[in-house]
Design an enzyme around this catalytic site. Sequence first.
Site, PDB file in Angstrom:
ATOM      1  CB  CYS A  28      44.143  39.390  37.117  1.00  0.00           C
ATOM      2  SG  CYS A  28      43.242  40.883  37.525  1.00  0.00           S
ATOM      3  CG  HIS A  49      43.709  39.262  32.162  1.00  0.00           C
ATOM      4  ND1 HIS A  49      43.404  38.009  32.612  1.00  0.00           N
ATOM      5  CD2 HIS A  49      43.271  40.119  33.109  1.00  0.00           C
ATOM      6  CE1 HIS A  49      42.797  38.113  33.787  1.00  0.00           C
ATOM      7  NE2 HIS A  49      42.717  39.377  34.122  1.00  0.00           N
TER       8      HIS A  49
HETATM    9  N1  GLN Z   1      38.249  40.452  40.747  1.00  0.00           N
HETATM   10  C1  GLN Z   1      39.572  40.981  40.785  1.00  0.00           C
HETATM   11  C2  GLN Z   1      39.624  42.472  40.681  1.00  0.00           C
HETATM   12  O1  GLN Z   1      38.732  43.091  40.127  1.00  0.00           O
HETATM   13  C3  GLN Z   1      40.415  40.321  39.683  1.00  0.00           C
HETATM   14  C4  GLN Z   1      39.972  40.658  38.285  1.00  0.00           C
HETATM   15  C5  GLN Z   1      40.667  39.866  37.235  1.00  0.00           C
HETATM   16  O2  GLN Z   1      41.125  38.746  37.466  1.00  0.00           O
HETATM   17  N2  GLN Z   1      40.696  40.406  36.026  1.00  0.00           N
HETATM   18  O3  GLN Z   1      40.563  43.062  41.145  1.00  0.00           O
END
Ligand code: GLN
Length: 253
Positions: A95, A200
């Site tokens: 992510c 995740h």
């Molecule tokens: N901040 C990033 C987004 O919202 C990554 C989020 C995350 O790592 N879950 O796209």
Amino acid sequence: MSSNYHVTHLYPDQMSIYGDYGNILTLKYFCERIGLNFIYQPIGIGQELPQITHLYFFGGGQDKEQMLIYPDLLTKQARIADDLLVKNIGMLAICGGYQALGSEFITGQNQAIPGLKILPVTTSAPNTNITSRAIGNLVVESEFFGTTLIGFENHSGQTYFVDSDIKCQPIGKVLVGYGNNMEQQLEGCIYGNIIGTYMHGPILPKNPEITKWLITRTASLDPQQLHKLQNLNTSLESKTRRELINHFTENLK
Ligand code: GLN
């Protein structure tokens, strides 16, 4: 031949959400089962990268945390690019970590967070509205891994491949959820020993094929260790995943 396996975890204090640390525990568990000495190297802002790394791990984070780490990350750009693209060292990036491997992430507040420019992807978020976030369970049919994978996603960023000499491929086709973006039903990016993904969950205990692939590709295993790794019994994980996939795809039937 070394029987050590060095895992460098980038910015664990800022970049490790939705169970990402479980990936470290899974790597350690698999290594121990095959007699490989697991060496964990957490690296924070301002710290130097260790001399030896077999696999980098880069988890996800909030936009705020991505904003905090990127100036330090850029100071490490040349070394990480050389490790990944020249020395074929591995990386699992999730992510926010995946976004950081691309050219940039434009947040929903229109702030540009520069990336490492290692993978040919770019990311931007439409806005900060919760309803435009990709949130939920992800089911991905992966020809590359020869199975159906699961994970949990929560991101505003929409990631697209860009033209490049680096010919990467997606991990697979999205059956449930969004993956890279809300239009293309594609998830993740694989290049060499690098995996960028929105899964995740954490991804590794749920999908043992990926754990085995990463260790096989990046560790110096002797034939006995390789045999043990290939034959590690992960039938319970597969059965659990099958049940979850049935549950997640129920509405599609
Ligand atoms: N901040 C990033 C987004 O919202 C990554 C989020 C995350 O790592 N879950 O796209």
